[in-house]
Design a protein around this motif. Structure first.
Motif, mmCIF file in Angstrom:
data_model
loop_
_atom_site.group_PDB
_atom_site.id
_atom_site.type_symbol
_atom_site.label_atom_id
_atom_site.label_comp_id
_atom_site.label_asym_id
_atom_site.label_seq_id
_atom_site.Cartn_x
_atom_site.Cartn_y
_atom_site.Cartn_z
ATOM 1 N N LEU A 194 0.642 -1.462 0.513
ATOM 2 C CA LEU A 194 0.095 -0.657 -0.106
ATOM 3 C C LEU A 194 0.912 1.253 0.153
ATOM 4 O O LEU A 194 0.175 2.554 -0.939
ATOM 5 N N GLU A 195 1.849 1.024 0.640
ATOM 6 C CA GLU A 195 3.100 2.382 1.055
ATOM 7 C C GLU A 195 2.611 3.419 -1.660
ATOM 8 O O GLU A 195 3.491 3.229 -0.875
ATOM 9 N N GLY A 196 3.471 1.588 -1.359
ATOM 10 C CA GLY A 196 4.401 1.761 -2.929
ATOM 11 C C GLY A 196 3.470 2.402 -3.362
ATOM 12 O O GLY A 196 3.001 2.945 -5.036
ATOM 13 N N MET A 197 2.106 1.808 -3.207
ATOM 14 C CA MET A 197 1.024 2.123 -3.784
ATOM 15 C C MET A 197 0.711 3.631 -4.255
ATOM 16 O O MET A 197 0.459 4.378 -4.949
ATOM 17 N N TYR A 198 0.211 4.881 -2.666
ATOM 18 C CA TYR A 198 0.167 5.281 -2.206
ATOM 19 C C TYR A 198 1.189 6.283 -3.268
ATOM 20 O O TYR A 198 1.009 7.547 -4.022
ATOM 21 N N VAL A 199 2.737 6.184 -3.194
ATOM 22 C CA VAL A 199 3.818 6.514 -4.531
ATOM 23 C C VAL A 199 3.580 6.775 -6.156
ATOM 24 O O VAL A 199 3.538 7.567 -6.705
ATOM 25 N N VAL A 200 2.623 5.563 -6.344
ATOM 26 C CA VAL A 200 2.386 5.324 -7.754
ATOM 27 C C VAL A 200 1.148 6.224 -8.068
ATOM 28 O O VAL A 200 1.121 6.918 -9.054
ATOM 29 N N LEU A 209 0.178 9.138 -6.237
ATOM 30 C CA LEU A 209 1.012 10.882 -5.879
ATOM 31 C C LEU A 209 1.801 10.991 -7.325
ATOM 32 O O LEU A 209 1.331 12.163 -7.856
ATOM 33 N N ALA A 210 2.528 10.291 -8.390
ATOM 34 C CA ALA A 210 2.968 10.320 -9.326
ATOM 35 C C ALA A 210 2.350 10.449 -10.406
ATOM 36 O O ALA A 210 2.517 11.260 -11.318
ATOM 37 N N ALA A 211 1.326 9.617 -10.038
ATOM 38 C CA ALA A 211 -0.422 9.458 -11.468
ATOM 39 C C ALA A 211 -0.388 11.310 -11.210
ATOM 40 O O ALA A 211 -1.424 11.221 -12.638
ATOM 41 N N ALA A 212 -1.526 11.766 -10.476
ATOM 42 C CA ALA A 212 -2.087 13.131 -10.086
ATOM 43 C C ALA A 212 -0.655 14.169 -10.493
ATOM 44 O O ALA A 212 -1.508 14.499 -11.508
ATOM 45 N N VAL A 213 0.586 13.820 -10.022
ATOM 46 C CA VAL A 213 1.200 15.169 -10.888
ATOM 47 C C VAL A 213 1.675 15.259 -11.702
ATOM 48 O O VAL A 213 1.712 16.001 -12.540
ATOM 49 N N ALA A 232 -7.366 11.711 -16.193
ATOM 50 C CA ALA A 232 -8.006 10.543 -15.680
ATOM 51 C C ALA A 232 -6.906 10.296 -15.350
ATOM 52 O O ALA A 232 -7.097 9.518 -14.037
ATOM 53 N N LEU A 233 -5.888 10.422 -15.420
ATOM 54 C CA LEU A 233 -4.084 10.448 -14.370
ATOM 55 C C LEU A 233 -4.865 11.077 -12.925
ATOM 56 O O LEU A 233 -4.239 11.514 -11.892
ATOM 57 N N ALA A 234 -4.942 12.571 -14.020
ATOM 58 C CA ALA A 234 -4.888 13.609 -12.781
ATOM 59 C C ALA A 234 -6.517 13.662 -11.724
ATOM 60 O O ALA A 234 -6.189 13.061 -11.146
ATOM 61 N N TRP A 235 -7.437 12.808 -12.373
ATOM 62 C CA TRP A 235 -9.207 12.466 -11.523
ATOM 63 C C TRP A 235 -8.382 11.792 -10.344
ATOM 64 O O TRP A 235 -8.848 11.406 -10.063
ATOM 65 N N THR A 236 -8.135 10.684 -11.038
ATOM 66 C CA THR A 236 -7.551 9.436 -10.103
ATOM 67 C C THR A 236 -6.809 9.428 -9.081
ATOM 68 O O THR A 236 -6.961 9.036 -7.989
ATOM 69 N N SER A 281 -5.054 12.306 -7.707
ATOM 70 C CA SER A 281 -5.695 13.717 -6.913
ATOM 71 C C SER A 281 -6.669 12.166 -6.132
ATOM 72 O O SER A 281 -6.399 12.577 -5.085
ATOM 73 N N GLY A 282 -7.709 12.167 -6.542
ATOM 74 C CA GLY A 282 -8.651 11.425 -6.033
ATOM 75 C C GLY A 282 -8.395 10.351 -4.700
ATOM 76 O O GLY A 282 -8.338 10.866 -3.582
ATOM 77 N N ALA A 283 -7.350 9.602 -4.916
ATOM 78 C CA ALA A 283 -6.217 8.753 -3.912
ATOM 79 C C ALA A 283 -5.530 9.180 -2.981
ATOM 80 O O ALA A 283 -5.779 8.932 -2.224
ATOM 81 N N VAL A 284 -4.925 9.992 -3.667
ATOM 82 C CA VAL A 284 -3.827 10.761 -2.150
ATOM 83 C C VAL A 284 -4.744 12.097 -1.767
ATOM 84 O O VAL A 284 -4.435 11.858 -0.175
ATOM 85 N N ALA A 285 -5.640 12.474 -2.188
ATOM 86 C CA ALA A 285 -6.086 13.238 -1.323
ATOM 87 C C ALA A 285 -7.399 12.890 -0.422
ATOM 88 O O ALA A 285 -7.432 12.848 0.611
ATOM 89 N N CYS A 286 -8.359 11.669 -0.748
ATOM 90 C CA CYS A 286 -8.834 11.023 0.172
ATOM 91 C C CYS A 286 -8.421 10.289 1.181
ATOM 92 O O CYS A 286 -9.218 10.326 2.415
#
Length: 325
Positions: A229-235, A237-241, A263-267, A269-274
């Motif tokens: 899960l920690e690795g997924m958060y990195v992914v 964050l990279a997708a959002a940026v 799609a990258l920004a939507w998914t 940003s939602g994942a890291v913010a929420c």
């Protein structure tokens, strides 16, 4: 943005059968999770073993269960909204924000849980109790039932939203928008990238096995699922940026479709913010135990995630608003 929010197509024809099926699937997939939460609110211990830490925080558990029931019940409302004719008359903001939150909460589960199972298949300790020496706080079957339901919800709801958005707002992403407002978008994208360095670095360290900044309870509970899960958060964050940069520094006429960065920004940003917000709230559940209190670095990491998510979401909203105008 106001023009985009007010855009409503002509009355739709009866809902196609595939969409009605997807709606039914999404609703049925909510039953296991909501059923368990309601049972726990009623005093049942179904799936909760003796000695579980959940039994030590009954008030906090009741509040969390009540909030969880409301959140998952919202999936049912969204599924109906995305398939019924009256859903086309709903103001866009009333649909877009809950869908963004749903995407953000479900996306890490939809990607992380299968990876956890893959880690287990290769001998990793995905079991929440395995390798920690502690009593499990839930029976293992609960995770399988609940997370499978979440994955089905995400697939059904996500497909319905894509179809709905294509019908109602498809004209907004057929080509790269041009015009004024790019300076603000670029500033937000650069700020998101800068802020993301801190939570990204911490999550990467934790994914690689470092205990820097973690509280005692989190250090003791680290197993294979934690690192995944920690690795997924990195992914995410990279997708959002990445999505924000592509949108803000876009070059019209390039082969890349505008739907990809959206799609990258939507998914992302939602994942890291929420999840940043959810982890901040969840970390408060054990404030009576000093070992479970979030450290300063943990709080800053979650706050950084939320800032990144909000900035990237703002870039996406600005792009769509300019395109609508």
């Amino acid at each position: 943005m106001k023009q985009m929010l007010s855009s409503t197509p002509a009355p739709a024809s009866p809902t196609p059968l595939p969409r009605r099926v997807l709606c039914a699937v999404a609703v049925v997939a909510c039953v296991p999770y909501v059923g368990l939460k309601v049972a726990w609110l009623g005093g049942s211990r179904l799936g909760i073993p003796e000695g579980s830490s959940l039994l030590d925080h009954r008030v906090a558990m009741a509040v969390a269960n009540g909030a969880s029931v409301l959140l998952d019940s919202a999936v049912i409302v969204l599924a109906l909204l995305l398939t019924r004719p009256w859903g086309l008359r709903v103001p866009a903001w009333l649909l877009v924000f809950p869908m963004w939150v749903a995407t953000g909460l479900l996306a890490p589960i939809m990607t992380g849980y299968p990876l956890q199972l893959l880690v287990r298949a290769f001998g990793g300790s995905v079991n929440r109790a395995g390798g920690t020496g502690k009593e499990p706080f839930l029976d293992e079957w609960v995770f399988g039932v609940v997370y499978t339901g979440f994955i089905v919800q995400g697939l059904a709801l996500g497909t319905l939203f894509v179809l709905y958005a294509r019908d109602r707002w498809g004209h907004l992403w057929r080509e790269w928008p041009t015009g004024r407002g790019r300076a603000a978008q670029r500033t937000a994208a650069v700020a998101a990238g800068f802020v993301a360095l801190f939570p990204g670095a911490l999550h990467l360290l934790w994914a690689c096995g470092s205990a820097t900044g973690l509280n005692e309870a989190r250090v003791e509970d680290r197993t294979g699922d934690f690192h995944v899960l920690e690795g997924m958060y990195v992914v995410f964050l990279a997708a959002a940026v990445t999505g924000a940069y592509l949108l803000a520094f876009r070059r019209p006429g390039r082969a890349l479709s505008v739907k990809v960065p959206l799609a990258l920004a939507w998914t992302g940003s939602g994942a890291v913010a929420c999840w940043g917000g959810w982890l901040s709230l969840a970390s408060l559940a054990g404030v009576d135990d000093i070992a479970e209190q979030p450290t300063t670095l943990m709080n800053l990491t979650y706050a950084g995630q939320m800032i990144v998510g909000i900035l990237v979401a703002g870039v996406g909203a600005s792009v769509l608003a300019k395109r609508s105008a």
